[in-house]
Structures are given as structure tokens and as C-alpha cells.
Design a protein around this motif. Structure first.
Motif, short mmCIF file in Angstrom:
data_model
loop_
_atom_site.label_atom_id
_atom_site.label_comp_id
_atom_site.label_asym_id
_atom_site.label_seq_id
_atom_site.Cartn_x
_atom_site.Cartn_y
_atom_site.Cartn_z
N THR A 197 1.74 5.27 -6.76
CA THR A 197 0.82 5.68 -5.69
C THR A 197 1.20 5.00 -4.38
N THR A 198 1.58 3.74 -4.46
CA THR A 198 2.02 3.01 -3.27
C THR A 198 3.25 3.69 -2.67
N ALA A 199 4.18 4.09 -3.55
CA ALA A 199 5.39 4.77 -3.09
C ALA A 199 5.03 6.09 -2.39
N VAL A 200 4.12 6.83 -3.01
CA VAL A 200 3.71 8.11 -2.41
C VAL A 200 3.07 7.86 -1.03
N ARG A 248 4.71 9.19 2.46
CA ARG A 248 4.01 10.12 3.37
C ARG A 248 3.91 9.54 4.77
N ALA A 249 3.69 8.23 4.85
CA ALA A 249 3.58 7.60 6.17
C ALA A 249 4.92 7.62 6.91
N CYS A 304 14.86 -1.70 1.66
CA CYS A 304 14.39 -1.46 0.30
C CYS A 304 13.00 -2.08 0.16
N VAL A 305 12.02 -1.27 -0.21
CA VAL A 305 10.64 -1.74 -0.33
C VAL A 305 10.37 -2.16 -1.77
N VAL A 306 9.99 -3.42 -1.96
CA VAL A 306 9.70 -3.93 -3.31
C VAL A 306 8.31 -4.53 -3.37
N GLU A 307 7.79 -4.68 -4.59
CA GLU A 307 6.43 -5.20 -4.76
C GLU A 307 6.37 -6.71 -4.58
N HIS A 324 1.16 -4.84 4.49
CA HIS A 324 2.01 -4.84 5.69
C HIS A 324 2.75 -3.53 5.86
N VAL A 325 2.09 -2.44 5.51
CA VAL A 325 2.71 -1.14 5.70
C VAL A 325 2.91 -0.83 7.20
N PRO A 326 1.92 -1.15 8.06
CA PRO A 326 2.15 -0.91 9.48
C PRO A 326 3.42 -1.60 10.00
N ASP A 327 3.69 -2.84 9.53
CA ASP A 327 4.92 -3.55 9.91
C ASP A 327 6.16 -2.76 9.50
#
Lengths: 361, 198
Positions: free
Chosen positions: B151-154, B158-159, B84-87, B124-127
């Protein structure tokens, strides 16, 4: 739609004001600088949640303390609602708080509860002024009739700000160019909501404006049309990216929209005479009120700030004739002259003197 | 005007740098500390130092942690196939309090915001992509619904798309126990379009 009562505390030059306007025509008379426009502005604030004329919100706070308050009882569809807006300056930061019937309400969710059509002297230059003025006409109309439009507009503004900031960072190598993809997507998605609203409302506005204009001018043909962004906004954003990177600003999108205005086929933005412009503006404003009425089933409250004195006899009587429609109107003027006796005779009239209202007649 | 002793002035300065604390509040807090027992003041000072020296970030999910891995990443009871990705760690806590979620997290510690100079690498999106490549079947994008969160979620969605993991986003809808009448149009519209079989 009706303003039942208005209460101002420390609002601009009003220390305290309690006003119960009549259901029909209300006339505020007085020399310039007494607070006539300030009063209309406070009513507009109730409809739009921000002032249509203040450059900074802190301007609204009077000299008697750090807080201004506008309170009102409004009636729509037979239901009463109490709106309260506080503007407070604290440690140099201005904050606004809104409550409807005692419950907090976000600024983007207020418009639509109480609806007005504004007519300021600056509007008289609407036709030849910059496109942002014509966009404002659309926005002020749309936030009041289309639920969610105010939010979409705020979101669009934020996305645009982010994209423009990213353009500069990409241009100087801080961020990779493909970071723009997702902002393009968001701009296109939010932009589409604005375009849909604008297109729809213009379909209603254009024929109404043409009808009023033909009546007032004696047959001149007015065509107003929406000039929106390219149909495929996302693709257009991709295409303009290299230009955008050079400029550091986004070149396509609804933030660049305009209205084309043609009189008997000629572009009014460049060719209209002073008189033609004024007739066109009156037609647009009357059309705006008519569209709100048609879409919501209720006439908006008309707010006319010192416009009559700027108009010649023909246009003035054209405007006044429509003001005679049942519905609430608040109009300001320096003198009583522009009003025919029969109009003044059935209105409630006040004198405005240094932030105080004195009933007369 | 009388000047305050330098030590007190320093404390006011430091306090007023805290978020949500203006100069007035900073003064009040500083005088409160001044009047308090010595033991209390020392406990506060120690707590501030401790938090900085003992707490860091989890090597795997960037949650706050006292060891190389946070308590959630260390737990054998958590399901490692869901992330789960959180801010922020506070959002993580909010989800933990529901007791409904058994998977792991990825804490962005920010959102994509060019105005603040925050880009995908800072989050840390690459992680996250690296983690999603091994044994993960679902990634839940639980960022806020504001412009930056959306926007971050989008961006992350996509990644993740080429990796073949399921990407989901929590539903937006009516508050539990809330009255339909008071829901704003956008929430109501979303709740309607995401309606479920009853």
C-alpha cells in the motif's frame, strides 16, 4: 484423500493419542464432554490451519504443559505427507508453528494439502444464522480448493482493518480524507480475488446442492446464489465513503457477502421450516464435498460431529446413503442408535472416554 | 519470595522493553551483566550512550548517519538520478550487500499503517517528492510485499506519477537455487507473469 494416522499430544483433553482410522467409515461413540468433537477439531486443524471452533488458539493447549501438538500422516493422490502443528503459549502469547514433511510452512499456505468437509451441529442453523456463517462455508471450501485464496483472504482482512482504522482517524481529523484513496484501491484489488473465487465456486456448488436437495426432499427446488459486492467495487467504495466515515466501518465489499437461499422461490432465510432448513444444510454439505471432489479429483475426508441424532429418519438415511460412497468419513455420536446395523457392521467403531479411545467391535 | 535489589530490578525492567525480549530473557541478560567484568559492562553502557549521541538521521535520505549526510549521500561515486525507497536502514543494508545498486536511497523508517497511526507525512514522503523533482530519472519502490508495504508503494507511486520519473518495483519471483516444487502458488504465479526472454 485420507487421514492415515493421527497423533495428539496435550491437545485439549487428549494427553496422548495415536489413531489409525479406517479408510471407510469411522464412528466415535461416547457421552458428551469426552472429547469426540476435540478429535474432529484436530483433524479440521490439519486442513484449515486454524480451528473452526476455538475462539482463542490457546484453548487448544491441554493442561500438561505450554505446548499442544497435532501430527498426522495424510495421503492425497497416492502421495503421503506428514503434517505437524504445534501450538505453544509463551509469556501469554500463543504461537503456532507448522511443518510439512519437516519443512516449515506458513499457516496461509497449508490449506489444500489435506481437504475435509466439516459438518457441525451449529451448521444446522446455517440458513437462518447471520451471513458470516454462510461466508465461512464459502471460505472453508475455497481455501481448500483454490490456491492463493487463503492468502487473499488474510490480506483482505488486513486491508479492511487498516481502512477501518483510517476511517476513524480521518473522521476525527488526524489524517486527510485523500489518504483513504490508496486503501480503497487495495481493498478493491484484493476484494476482486475473493469475489472471483466465490463466484466460481458457487457456479459449481449451486447445481449440486439443488440436485441433492431435490433428491432428499422429493422434488423441492433449492436455489442458492452468491450475493456479492457491486461489480465496480472501487467506485462503490468511493460512493460509500461518507457513510463509512460516519460509521467508522466499511459498508461495501466481500466482507459483507452472503448467499441467497430460495426454496420453491421463497426466501429460505426468513420462511424455511426447521425441517426444510436441515434438508437444505445437508444438501449444501453434500454439495460441498461433491465440489471438492470435482475440482480436485479426490473426495475430501468428511467430518460429521453428532449431526445424525439431530435428524429425522428420512434425512438421516439420505445422509448415510451418501456416506456409503467410497471415501473416508469420521463421525461422532452419543449413541449407536442412529446408525443402521448394516452401516455399523462395516465401520470401525471406538468408544471415547475422557480423552481416550477404546476400540470396540 | 525474595526481592531483587532495586538496581537489578531496574535493569531487568529496561531490558524487557527491548523488542523480542520477554521477562525471562531480560532476567537472564541482567544476571549475565551482573556477573560480567566491570569493563565489559561499562563498554556496553558506553556503546548505548554513544549510539544515541553520535548517530542521527541523514538530512537528505533519512538513513542513519553520523554527520548531517549519510555515507551514501556523501559518496561522489553514487548515481544521484536513481532513488531506491526502502522501509528501514536494515533493508538498505540488505540492498547494499548485493553490491548491485549504485544509486541513492530514501529511507521511510516505517510504512503507511493507520492502525499504528502512521501516515504519509510520518514517512517523509513530501521530502521524497521534493527530491524526485530535481534530476531524478527513476524511483525504485523496494518496500515489503505485505499489505502495508504494498500500500505504501502504491501511495508513493501515485504521488510520483505527475512528476514524470520512471517508477519501478523489484520483481517478485523464485528464489535463486530454489526448487520450483516448493515455491508457493502466489510467488510462482508472479514469477510466471513477470517472466523474461531467455
Amino acid at each position: 484423500m485420507r487421514l492415515v494416522s493421527l497423533e495428539l499430544r496435550n491437545y485439549r483433553n487428549y494427553a496422548r493419542l495415536n489413531l489409525e482410522p479406517a479408510t471407510g467409515l469411522n464412528v466415535l461413540l461416547g457421552p458428551n464432554g469426552q472429547g469426540k468433537t476435540n478429535l474432529l477439531e484436530s483433524v479440521a486443524l490439519l486442513a484449515l490451519s486454524s480451528s473452526p471452533r476455538a475462539r482463542r488458539e490457546s484453548e487448544l493447549v491441554g493442561p500438561l504443559g505450554p505446548e499442544a501438538r497435532v501430527g498426522a500422516l495424510v495421503e492425497g493422490r497416492g502421495r503421503l505427507a506428514e503434517i505437524r502443528i504445534w501450538v505453544r503459549i509463551e509469556a501469554g502469547v500463543t504461537r503456532r508453528r507448522i511443518e510439512v514433511d519437516g519443512l516449515p510452512r506458513r499457516a496461509v499456505d497449508l490449506p489444500g494439502l489435506f481437504r475435509v468437509t466439516l459438518f457441525w451441529p451449529e451448521d444446522l442453523n446455517l440458513i437462518k444464522a447471520g451471513p458470516e456463517h454462510r461466508r465461512r462455508l464459502l471460505n472453508q471450501l475455497l481455501v481448500q480448493v483454490r490456491p492463493g485464496y487463503a492468502r487473499a483472504l488474510a490480506r483482505y482482512g488486513r486491508v479492511l482493518e487498516q481502512r477501518n482504522s483510517l476511517l476513524k482517524r480521518v473522521a476525527n481529523g488526524e489524517q486527510p480524507a485523500d489518504a483513504l484513496d490508496v486503501w480503497d484501491l487495495q481493498l478493491a484489488r484484493t476484494g476482486v480475488e475473493l469475489v472471483a473465487g466465490r463466484r466460481e465456486v458457487m457456479q459449481a456448488l449451486a447445481p449440486e446442492a439443488a440436485r441433492f436437495h431435490s433428491q432428499i426432499s422429493g422434488g423441492e427446488a433449492l436455489e442458492v446464489a452468491y450475493e456479492g459486492p457491486p461489480e465496480e467495487l472501487l467506485q462503490a467504495l468511493h460512493q460509500s465513503r461518507s457513510d463509512d466515515l460516519r460509521r467508522g466501518a466499511t459498508g461495501v465489499g466481500p466482507h459483507r457477502d452472503d448467499l441467497s437461499v430460495r426454496l420453491d422461490g421463497a426466501d429460505a432465510r426468513s420462511f424455511a421450516s426447521q425441517g426444510q432448513q436441515r434438508t437444505t444444510v445437508i444438501s449444501l454439505k453434500l454439495a460441498e464435498a461433491a465440489v471438492v471432489t470435482a475440482l480436485t479429483g479426490e473426495r475430501p475426508v468428511l467430518l460429521l460431529d453428532d449431526v445424525l441424532s439431530e435428524l429425522d429418519a428420512t434425512r438421516r438415511s439420505a445422509l448415510l446413503e451418501h456416506l456409503a460412497d467410497p471415501g473416508q468419513v469420521i463421525v461422532t455420536s452419543v449413541e449407536a442408535d442412529p446408525f443402521p446395523a448394516r452401516v455399523i457392521g462395516r465401520s470401525r467403531v471406538w468408544q471415547v472416554r475422557q480423552g481416550r479411545l477404546l476400540p470396540c467391535g | 519470595m525474595a526481592e531483587l535489589p532495586a538496581a537489578l530490578e531496574d535493569l531487568i525492567q529496561e531490558l524487557s522493553r527491548l523488542p523480542g525480549v520477554g521477562p525471562r530473557t531480560a532476567q537472564r541478560l541482567a544476571f549475565h551483566v551482573l556477573r560480567a567484568d566491570r569493563a565489559r559492562a561499562e563498554a556496553l553502557a558506553r556503546a548505548i550512550l554513544e549510539v544515541k549521541s553520535r548517530i542521527g538521521y541523514c538530512e537528505r535520505c533519512w538513513n542513519i548517519a553520523e554527520e548531517p549526510l549519510c555515507t551514501i549521500c556523501r559518496s561522489p561515486r553514487r548515481d544521484p538520478s536513481v532513488i531506491c525507497v526502502v522501509e528501514s536502514p536494515l533493508d538498505l543494508l540488505a540492498i547494499e550487500r548485493t553490491g548491485e545498486y549504485q544509486g541513492l536511497y530514501h529511507v521511510l523508517n516505517g510504512v503507511f499503517s493507520p492502525i499504528e497511526g502512521v501516515g504519509p507525512e510520518d514517512l517523509h514522503v513530501p521530502d521524497l517528492l521534493e527530491r524526485a523533482r530535481s534530476g531524478v530519472r527513476e524511483v525504485i519502490l523496494a518496500t515489503d510485499a505485505d499489505v502495508e508495504g504494498e500500500t505504501t508503494a502504491v501511495y508513493i507511486g501515485r504521488a510520483l506519477a505527475p512528476l514524470g520519473v520512471a517508477v519501478t518495483r523489484p520483481a517478485h519471483g523464485l528464489p535463486v537455487g530454489g526448487s520450483l516444487e516448493y515455491a508457493d502458488e502466489r510467488t510462482l504465479a508472479r514469477a510466471l507473469s513477470a517472466r523474461q526472454a531467455f
